[in-house]
Design an enzyme around this catalytic site. Structure first.
Site, short mmCIF file in Angstrom:
data_model
loop_
_atom_site.label_atom_id
_atom_site.label_comp_id
_atom_site.label_asym_id
_atom_site.label_seq_id
_atom_site.Cartn_x
_atom_site.Cartn_y
_atom_site.Cartn_z
N CYS A 408 -13.63 -6.94 -5.02
CA CYS A 408 -11.88 -6.91 -5.48
C CYS A 408 -11.25 -7.97 -5.02
O CYS A 408 -10.25 -8.32 -5.71
CB CYS A 408 -11.42 -5.78 -4.75
SG CYS A 408 -12.30 -4.18 -4.57
N1 LIG Z 1 -11.23 -4.01 -7.68
C1 LIG Z 1 -10.97 -3.13 -6.82
N2 LIG Z 1 -11.81 -2.11 -6.56
N3 LIG Z 1 -9.77 -3.19 -6.39
C2 LIG Z 1 -9.56 -2.13 -5.09
C3 LIG Z 1 -7.83 -2.22 -5.45
C4 LIG Z 1 -7.51 -1.23 -4.23
C5 LIG Z 1 -5.95 -1.24 -4.43
N4 LIG Z 1 -5.37 -0.66 -3.17
C6 LIG Z 1 -5.48 -0.28 -5.41
O1 LIG Z 1 -5.52 1.04 -5.45
O2 LIG Z 1 -5.05 -0.80 -6.65
#
Ligand SMILES: NC(=[NH2+])NCCC[C@H](N)C(=O)O
Length: 420
Positions: A408
């Site tokens: 991420c």
């Molecule tokens: N590629 C990922 N899994 N990104 C995680 C993003 C987390 C972030 N807090 C959201 O909810 O957007």
């Protein structure tokens, strides 16, 4: 300034990394309270100094193996052009309905403007309405920007700007769009659903759900962040590509929030190995896998598949799964929650992930991956060329509270071709 601009190119999840966009977390990750953390899409509040230290392990390793760019530097640099500065500020203020702060923003120097667009712009208490408002910001901080994976995606030789599912993340896409349009560092064409007339409010697609497995295979999560309409939008773009392309769609549960993106339950690790969260990908459940085959600009076939791994196998990708959390269900659930399945490959079999997920690391070790500490790579104590398959571990007590892991936090712009 770089001499020759980089031409984006990504045709796998594992090819040797050549260029990646990062964002070191700043005050925006602390600009929240427990009361509004959920609105910020966090499961907890973060401690910035600790988060930065952890993040520096990730960026320190990536600096050694690839060219890296920081969002804030790229943004500051494009603001040098006064026309770009005005048009970006206007676009953001119009989008967020705060044209009243436009002049204040334009009066800032480029560095300060870039910082405020990311960290948030405080609400001026200069009217009765703002005086009485519960809001603290006229422009909210971009709490999630350090997850650079999500707001834009390199799809083959183009950049797709994401259509975010949540308002709190929309400015990230606007900034990435401006960067890819104007930065002298990149030479690319852009697909932006927000600029496409037929895209409706139900269309959303985020980078955490888009995995380019092979030249001809995309694996896409369909859940709270990527709608079927979002996948259809991407499929339309894929129709313009030459040859046969397969889009494997994996449905995801709506809760808990640790299942927001496909990369939270499935990542590619090597030519023949993947990381999976077994309860969703190996056991009976109601989340479907669907295969769309596109050829010569049309959808040739859409069919339900027996499961993600079986479907990939039928396409000639026979992957050995390594279970996130090992074999015990409780450990699987605990480690998946802390982004234990979210690995980033900087090359085939060359991984980065959190040190805290010990059962996952044990399973990887049994599968032949050496475990190496990021600090040892950064200090040159360990020479990565001595190893073929490894996981570089970064500390992660704060970062995972933001809801993501190494994949991420990376937006690969260019990877070399894989020798399958
Ligand atoms: N590629 C990922 N899994 N990104 C995680 C993003 C987390 C972030 N807090 C959201 O909810 O957007």
């Amino acid at each position: 300034m770089s001499s020759t601009p980089i031409v984006p190119h990504v045709t796998s999840e594992i090819g040797n990394l050549e260029a990646v966009i990062l964002h070191t977390p700043g005050p925006e990750v602390e600009n929240m309270t427990p009361g509004n953390a959920e609105r910020a899409l966090y499961s907890d509040i973060l401690n910035l100094p600790v988060a930065i230290e952890e993040y520096q392990q990730l960026s320190g390793v990536l600096n050694k193996v690839s060219k890296t760019f920081q969002v804030k530097d790229l943004l500051t640099e494009i603001l040098i052009d006064p026309d770009i500065k005005v048009s970006l500020v206007e676009r953001i203020c119009t989008h967020e309905k705060v044209l009243n702060i436009k002049e204040d923003l334009l009066s800032l120097n480029n560095k300060e403007l870039a910082a405020q667009l990311i960290e948030g712009v405080a609400l001026k208490r200069d009217s009765l309405t703002t005086f009485l408002s519960d809001e603290r910001y006229a422009l909210r901080p971009l709490h999630n920007f350090f997850f650079t994976r999500d707001a834009s995606v390199t799809v083959y030789n183009q950049i797709m700007i994401s259509k975010m599912a949540n308002k709190v993340r929309e400015r990230e896409s606007i900034i990435m769009d401006a960067i890819f349009n104007y930065s002298p560092h990149f030479k690319t064409s852009i697909i932006n659903p927000m600029n496409t007339w037929h895209v409706g409010t139900e269309t959303f697609i985020e980078g955490g759900d888009v995995l380019i497995a092979r030249d001809d295979i995309l694996i896409i999560g369909n859940g709270t962040r990527t709608s079927t309409q979002g996948i259809d939008f991407l499929a339309e773009q894929i129709k313009t590509q030459k040859g046969k392309k397969h889009i494997v769609v994996q449905q995801l549960p709506e809760s808990p929030e640790s299942f927001i993106h496909l990369d939270m339950i499935f990542t590619l690790l090597d030519r023949d190995t993947c990381m999976i969260y077994e309860p969703l990908l190996r056991q009976e459940n109601s989340y479907a896998t669907i295969l769309m085959t596109i050829e010569n600009g049309v959808v040739k076939e859409i069919s339900r598949q027996p499961g993600l791994l079986q479907c990939l196998k039928s396409l000639g990708m026979d992957l050995k799964p390594v279970p996130c959390g090992g074999t015990d269900l409780w450990q699987q659930e605990r480690e998946q929650w802390h982004s234990g399945a979210n690995f980033f490959a900087h090359g085939p079999g060359k991984l980065i992930g959190y040190a805290r997920n010990v059962h996952t690391l044990e399973a990887l070790n049994q599968a032949g991956f050496s475990i190496i500490k990021a600090a040892d790579v950064i200090s040159n104590k360990t020479d990565l060329s001595d190893y073929e398959k490894y996981v570089i571990t970064i500390e992660g007590s704060e970062l995972p509270r933001g809801g993501g892991g190494a994949r991420c936090m990376t937006m690969p712009v260019r990877r070399s071709k894989v020798n399958w």
